[in-house]
Write an enzyme that holds these catalytic residues in place. Structure first.
Site, PDB file in Angstrom:
ATOM      1  N   GLY A  46      33.510  37.494  54.052  1.00  0.00           N
ATOM      2  CA  GLY A  46      34.726  36.746  54.842  1.00  0.00           C
ATOM      3  C   GLY A  46      35.662  36.503  53.794  1.00  0.00           C
ATOM      4  O   GLY A  46      35.637  36.580  52.546  1.00  0.00           O
ATOM      5  N   CYS A  47      37.098  36.149  54.290  1.00  0.00           N
ATOM      6  CA  CYS A  47      38.304  35.939  53.460  1.00  0.00           C
ATOM      7  C   CYS A  47      38.004  34.583  52.615  1.00  0.00           C
ATOM      8  O   CYS A  47      38.120  34.636  51.327  1.00  0.00           O
ATOM      9  CB  CYS A  47      39.381  35.822  54.266  1.00  0.00           C
ATOM     10  SG  CYS A  47      39.336  34.714  55.623  1.00  0.00           S
ATOM     11  N   TYR A  48      37.763  33.583  53.177  1.00  0.00           N
ATOM     12  CA  TYR A  48      37.401  32.284  52.587  1.00  0.00           C
ATOM     13  C   TYR A  48      36.330  32.317  51.504  1.00  0.00           C
ATOM     14  O   TYR A  48      36.475  32.084  50.356  1.00  0.00           O
ATOM     15  CB  TYR A  48      37.148  31.099  53.541  1.00  0.00           C
ATOM     16  CG  TYR A  48      38.268  30.559  54.114  1.00  0.00           C
ATOM     17  CD1 TYR A  48      39.299  29.948  53.602  1.00  0.00           C
ATOM     18  CD2 TYR A  48      38.261  30.630  55.505  1.00  0.00           C
ATOM     19  CE1 TYR A  48      40.572  29.533  54.311  1.00  0.00           C
ATOM     20  CE2 TYR A  48      39.272  30.095  56.375  1.00  0.00           C
ATOM     21  CZ  TYR A  48      40.584  29.534  55.644  1.00  0.00           C
ATOM     22  OH  TYR A  48      41.381  29.063  56.340  1.00  0.00           O
ATOM     23  N   ALA A  56      37.702  34.500  48.402  1.00  0.00           N
ATOM     24  CA  ALA A  56      38.502  33.506  47.548  1.00  0.00           C
ATOM     25  C   ALA A  56      37.618  32.414  46.795  1.00  0.00           C
ATOM     26  O   ALA A  56      37.747  32.198  45.669  1.00  0.00           O
ATOM     27  CB  ALA A  56      39.607  32.886  48.353  1.00  0.00           C
TER      28      ALA A  56
END
Lengths: 344, 344, 344, 344
Positions: C148-150, C153
């Site tokens: 996932g993106c979160y 990061a």
């Protein structure tokens, strides 16, 4: 207090009406309807109104609405014409922010809106609610057709020119630009943030429903048909509208400026900017004002460029509706419309 | 590898050039100058270039620059004309992204740019770098005047019409809209985020420097002066430009479409959108492409509305400069310009 | 050329994949499916791809898809798990950009995603495709769960700290911010331009599906559970993501910087910004890069603030998927991912 | 009418003050100064005020200012402290929207603001104008230090917790986000539209001037130092601010909610959103309201996430200044602050 009803308070036009009605010194929101949101508190849907609006959405009910002094329709086209006759019959006045009563000719209405008109007999009575052109028809009016946003910006930009017969032969180009709120609050891919943000485009360049309304208004004022081309564009901002009007004129710029200044000297909501200035939509954000700038292309003494800016949701919809109500009920025309734009 | 110099790499046009040069298969950035940033690494100023550009800004030095094969000027107007003669003398070619060599008539230049031209003798030699109009003049050219952004969008929108003589009598209205990057990277209140965001306005409506360039280009193509009115507007987005061109034409829409389709069939960067479509600036963001849509206002068989969109920094500046370089040096015209816009 | 299939190419993640695949030197788009758009040309839906993608959407068909070398799923959660077994069976590899194979424990998956897992037996085989943590598991992998993106990061911001055991006791606060494209291309009121523009808000503060994925990843790297609080926010921009990580550490800032610099020295896509710098999402827009800044609150030698920025659609989704593909197939890890962010 | 002076009316805080004063029922703008704009009409600089403000900027003159009942300083730090003593001496009251009188300890002031304080003897008298914490000190106050925007959002988010002693051991993380107007109206590259648009970043992560003010306020309320980490971020929007507060607490969420609801029950400008809700900055745009949401991370009964949103220019600056004035002069606390946010 004047008892007000709003049909369709969940779109952007309805929300703007709610904001204005909530702070209007002479209005009381008696009824607000939404089939989808019946039972929901208004301030649950629009938390910005918490503390200012206590109402709860109800399912539309003509009987209850007819107890209001006046009902605003902030609905999709075709709704107001179904309900207006009964409300008028019951002694309630009606202001339609949709298009149902804007066009005089039901055949033109059908051509552009794709349905037949259910009460064409009311079209003649309906007052086109552009106070700057039609102020004296408003007091006492039972039914007001609130103008479209583009027609408002275009008409205010051209009124002095047309009234004075200063428009020379040649086409009028109305190159118009609107913020995204003009597209409404319905969930559509085209108006998602990621689709509208950081982009610019024209739409409806082969024909947009506001064209016949523009033509009708300009023809009424000019006393003859006006050759106008209209192309709307979508600007990546929430509110604001500009009409850039390219015209052929019969007099120099300074005389045009004098003409406009005189024509709008007593108008509470229409103002000319300083000579050479370019009005900005942000100066009128959230207000009922229209600001106009006049220019002449270099070396073209017979041409003019007229820049007319409004907030599409306020002077272009809900604000003008309140202005019309003020006139209809004999209130101060600016009542409830004194709010200032925030800058920045 | 072709050795490239860039004078003025700290503005938006220069940064876009840096991005394109950094990924161009045949170019090597030999020199990049900035008086203010001499000694600073390029990727310190533009961190997005980290890993792609190793250069350090140097103070402008004609001797060092003249060792390049070609020098781009991405400078304020009036700078390139001071340096170009010496560079050309030294055998270096020059592409000016500013306005110094765009206008053929030095008197017109002085009128609009407020300074006298320092090397008017080069104006005739300078090739106006709009490849779609001028492709064959580019190979071997020593000095190229890269067109302005508005003139590019307008000219590409009108070329087929003018070449075919399909423009009928009547004014051409070029109602143009630009993203804020067109205003440059200088610190000014008017282009602060909070001033430009959420607003729309015209500017330069009484006269903008791109007007004489537009007139010159259209007249060259048409073989006679074209009556054009030009009004630019500022759109609250970073990149993108649209020219909305309102014209009077001598043939119906389907013939116009056929004309445009044929004219641009072999152009690598200019494309007609599907019939009835409205091109969007975001489709060409960061690319060298121009997309064009044609429309006819309802009931006006003699009118057309032409929608022409580009990225003001790419096809409107740095991308076109690279396209010109490609032609000048006999490279594939699309070399280094294959990047796709990101959507969204 | 490696034959690629994409299931679900009409969302933002799918569009970003299309852009990257279209310019990848070793990939050929063999199949792209969409139930809703079957029969539509891809470049009709995404005009920015005109000239770069010739494909037509087809209805999903496992038989046809299984002829690809690899299939990307850019679909809502729950779709990939239905199709993956048959594709793997047929010898086709699978990269799921959704969440179906991210969590090891099917019970946790069911708790957060509200459905039971249809092929829990594949969960162990699925490689979690965060190359910086898991590079050696990728070559030859049949099934990759794209993070996932979160979680991407956050994990990249904490990896060096966790691997070095430099995290001291105390909660990790992951205060994260995403552009609106993370919410997808489905038509919803909440992500309309006029709802998301000019506003900021948290969402999912009481629990977001990326939390168990973050916990799983951090625990794997740290070798023990990590106490992490995660709050996502919506930023009025299209692309970009920042994780602001507030941590308690066992060593001073200069040692942390040395640790991060060394850890990421050979990573092609992860970079520390200059000391004292604050990375900006626009520096990585449209790229597969992650940029990290380290700070220490004044007078708190035991605390650190780690700023980690990515593009949520690229390193946070499609770019990382291509990076994973590159590793799976033995290509250069950066192949097709060299594009530079445009600035501005 | 209370006669009001404004020193520094050309920045964003000053413009917001102008908007509020212009519509305040009990205030009259007697004097507005700007060295740079002396002689310019206010509505020439801020056309949105046309028809509402007739004043002309004058050069700052203590003698003229001292005839006002109260003077607002909307100036850079260090200006108010030079003029305040003379004005107070002359019987004029002072509200400083800058930082000059916010910190009690002049040594701390010097450390963070880089200058020595010119009238430290006034620091004790100065009332810190956060009415929710300090309401009773305002009536009759001569000198009010209007709080910073971040300290306001943070303090209102933590007040009930601190007053009740419900904060457990452990750091408070104040992860804060501001719209760009917080950076002021000075022409700087970093706040140009093209630099701030479509990007997100932290700034001042190693130390920001609002930290000591936050620490001072929290310590006063708690009666002991509070361990707080503060990281501000820049959001690509004009107005709005959110503090996301990550805390360790001694009681469950429902008790926290009850605590907050009770504490703010009588506050006119501070409201808890519905349970589980996430306040949005756009709900308070242009208003003096603060909206707060409470959340508990899943499975962490000892943690809470507090979301506090305000408009940085209104409750975070000019609106709070007017609220303070209302208290100082015994007016209704909400006078002139009834305007509703426009949505959208």
């Amino acid at each position: 207090m004047i008892e007000v009803g709003i049909v369709g308070g969940t779109g952007y036009t309805g929300m703007e009406l709610l904001r204005l009605v909530a702070r209007h010194p002479k209005l009381r929101l008696a009824e607000i309807t939404s089939r989808a949101e019946a039972g929901t508190r208004v301030d649950e849907l629009v938390p910005a109104l918490e503390g200012a609006v206590d109402n709860v959405f109800t399912a539309p009910d003509t009987e209850r609405l007819s107890r209001c002094d006046v009902v605003f329709f902030a609905t999709p086209n075709g709704i107001a014409m179904e309900s207006a006759p009964a409300l008028l019959e019951a002694g309630c006045r009606v202001i339609d922010l949709g298009a149902d009563f804007r066009l005089r000719d039901p055949a033109v209405w059908t051509e552009w809106y794709g349905m037949s008109h259910s009460c064409p007999e009311l079209l003649e009575e309906a007052v086109y609610g552009l106070p700057e052109a039609n102020r004296d028809a408003l007091p006492g009016a039972r039914l007001v057709a609130n103008p479209g946003c583009y027609p408002t910006a275009v008409a205010l930009g051209l009124l002095p020119l047309l009234e004075a017969g200063a428009l020379a032969d040649g086409p009028v180009v109305a190159d118009c630009k609107s913020g995204v709120s003009g597209a409404g609050r319905a969930a559509k891919v085209a108006t998602l943030f990621c689709e509208a943000n950081e982009g610019f485009k024209a739409y409806g360049a082969s024909g947009h429903r506001h064209l016949p309304e523009i033509e009708q208004t300009l023809a009424r004022v000019a006393g003859a048909p006006v050759d106008v081309t209209f192309v709307p564009h979508l600007v990546p901002m929430t509110r604001g509208m500009q009409a850039t009007l390219h015209v052929v004129v019969d007099r120099p710029l300074d005389e045009l400026e004098a003409l406009y200044r005189q024509r709008y000297a007593d108008e509470p909501f229409v103002h000319l900017v300083a000579s050479g200035g370019h009005p900005e939509t942000r100066w009128v954000r959230g207000t009922n004002h229209c600001r106009i700038g006049l220019h002449q292309p270099p070396g073209r003494p017979d041409r003019a460029v007229i820049l007319s800016v409004i907030d599409n949701l306020t002077k272009g919809a809900a604000g003008q509706a309140v202005q019309n109500l003020n006139r209809m009920f004999g209130l101060e025309e600016t009542a409830g419309l004194e709010g200032l734009a925030y800058v920045p």
